[in-house]
Design a protein around this motif. Structure first.
Motif, short mmCIF file in Angstrom:
data_model
loop_
_atom_site.label_atom_id
_atom_site.label_comp_id
_atom_site.label_asym_id
_atom_site.label_seq_id
_atom_site.Cartn_x
_atom_site.Cartn_y
_atom_site.Cartn_z
N ARG A 65 -129.78 -54.05 -32.89
CA ARG A 65 -130.40 -53.31 -34.01
C ARG A 65 -130.55 -54.20 -35.24
NH1 ARG A 65 -127.12 -48.11 -35.29
NH2 ARG A 65 -128.81 -47.84 -36.80
N ARG A 66 -129.54 -55.01 -35.50
CA ARG A 66 -129.64 -55.91 -36.66
C ARG A 66 -130.75 -56.93 -36.46
NH1 ARG A 66 -123.92 -55.51 -36.45
NH2 ARG A 66 -123.75 -57.46 -35.28
N ALA A 67 -130.88 -57.42 -35.24
CA ALA A 67 -131.95 -58.38 -34.97
C ALA A 67 -133.32 -57.74 -35.13
CB ALA A 67 -131.80 -58.93 -33.54
N ALA A 68 -133.47 -56.51 -34.65
CA ALA A 68 -134.75 -55.81 -34.79
C ALA A 68 -135.06 -55.50 -36.25
CB ALA A 68 -134.73 -54.53 -33.96
N ALA A 69 -134.03 -55.15 -37.02
CA ALA A 69 -134.23 -54.81 -38.43
C ALA A 69 -134.76 -56.00 -39.21
CB ALA A 69 -132.91 -54.32 -39.03
N GLU A 70 -134.37 -57.19 -38.82
CA GLU A 70 -134.86 -58.38 -39.52
C GLU A 70 -136.37 -58.56 -39.35
OE1 GLU A 70 -132.57 -61.62 -38.06
OE2 GLU A 70 -130.70 -60.95 -39.00
N GLU A 71 -136.91 -57.96 -38.30
CA GLU A 71 -138.36 -58.02 -38.07
C GLU A 71 -139.01 -56.69 -38.38
OE1 GLU A 71 -139.18 -59.39 -34.16
OE2 GLU A 71 -137.95 -61.21 -34.35
N ALA A 72 -138.29 -55.85 -39.12
CA ALA A 72 -138.79 -54.53 -39.54
C ALA A 72 -139.23 -53.68 -38.35
CB ALA A 72 -139.95 -54.71 -40.54
N ARG A 73 -138.46 -53.75 -37.28
CA ARG A 73 -138.74 -52.94 -36.10
C ARG A 73 -137.59 -51.97 -35.86
NH1 ARG A 73 -137.92 -55.26 -31.99
NH2 ARG A 73 -137.48 -57.43 -32.58
N LYS A 74 -137.90 -50.81 -35.32
CA LYS A 74 -136.87 -49.84 -34.96
C LYS A 74 -136.63 -49.82 -33.45
CE LYS A 74 -137.50 -46.69 -38.86
NZ LYS A 74 -137.77 -45.28 -39.27
N LYS A 75 -137.68 -50.12 -32.69
CA LYS A 75 -137.56 -50.08 -31.24
C LYS A 75 -137.00 -51.41 -30.73
CE LYS A 75 -140.11 -48.43 -27.21
NZ LYS A 75 -141.40 -47.89 -26.72
N LEU A 76 -135.92 -51.35 -29.98
CA LEU A 76 -135.27 -52.55 -29.49
C LEU A 76 -135.96 -53.07 -28.23
CD1 LEU A 76 -131.54 -51.41 -29.80
CD2 LEU A 76 -133.06 -52.31 -31.57
N ASN A 77 -136.05 -54.39 -28.13
CA ASN A 77 -136.60 -54.98 -26.92
C ASN A 77 -135.66 -56.07 -26.42
OD1 ASN A 77 -137.20 -57.55 -28.14
ND2 ASN A 77 -139.11 -56.75 -28.95
#
Length: 259
Positions: A65-77
């Motif tokens: 989640r923290r990694a996704a937040a850095e790219e302003a994304r909510k959906k995890l991949n």
């Protein structure tokens, strides 16, 4: 009637505490033990194993989640999963799954589209099907429940990887718990713990978690809670994650019958 483990009350609004969520059904956890050992497994051991697996998956999801937040994304991949593991070596668990997932093999040239689907690349080798791992997919519902408890959504490929990691990790945990019973306690011939230069290292294994007092003699045939806790110290080498997993497992099994 099977006793339910006590769960601590948490104050504050927002998403429910992950400690209030039991994502992995005891029947599924017990089935994993049956896959690797004919020994009897107590209810407290099943709940402890489920709790430890939940703790590990929660930490992985939190890092993703923290990694996704850095790219302003909510959906995890799956890219977020890789970032979480790269940033925290303690999360590198269930590594047998890595051989069966395209996320962890042939990383050069691997790209993900907006939905977290792997973009085909000639640089990647041929992928093995996730079903190559015994028990893969059995924890998909639990993974989705855990994601929801943290207010997260994930691409199908990410769910698949979390499911596979959970399955492999729990299988290894069950196998080590059976070994602890057979040998009458934890036997270590040395450990390797990563230490950051300039920072104090974690306490020695024997100080942090003494040789586990097993209720079984060598050659015993019942796996109990303490055997699962001992197996946890084998599977989780990182100090913080290991201690958190042990603490939460003890709490989860506090009022659970040992039968």
């Amino acid at each position: 009637m099977t006793a339910q483990p006590a769960r601590p009350e948490r104050s504050g609004g927002g998403t429910a505490s992950v400690l209030d969520v039991v994502p992995f059904k005891p029947s599924l956890v017990k089935a994993v033990f049956r896959d690797v050992t004919p020994m009897h497994v107590s209810r407290s051991a099943v709940w402890a194993a489920a709790s430890v697996t939940r703790t590990v998956l929660t930490e992985i999801i939190d890092g993703a989640r923290r990694a996704a937040a850095e790219e302003a994304r909510k959906k995890l991949n799956p890219g977020d999963l890789l970032s979480a593991i790269e940033r925290n070596v303690e999360l590198e668990v269930g590594d047998k799954w890595y051989d069966h997932s395209p996320t962890f093999r042939g990383l050069t040239g691997v790209l993900y589209d907006a939905d977290g689907v792997i973009v085909p690349s000639r640089k990647r080798g041929r992928s093995r099907k996730p079903s190559a791992v015994v028990g893969a997919h059995r924890f998909e519902a639990g993974v989705k429940k855990l994601l929801r408890s943290q207010g997260a959504t994930a691409a199908p490929a990410m769910v698949r990887d979390l499911d596979g990691i959970a399955s492999v990790f729990l299988t290894d945990l069950a196998r080590d718990a059976a070994m602890v019973v057979r040998e009458g306690g934890v036997r270590r011939f040395g450990t390797v713990t990563p230490v950051t230069p300039g920072e104090p290292g974690p306490p020695p294994f024997l100080e942090e978690y003494p040789r586990v007092p097993s209720a079984h003699r060598v050659g015993g045939r019942t796996i109990g809670r303490d055997d699962v806790l001992a197996a946890t110290t084998i599977q989780l080498f990182g100090g913080d994650l290991r201690q958190r997993a042990l603490t939460e497992a003890r709490e989860a099994t506090r009022n659970t019958s040992a039968g």
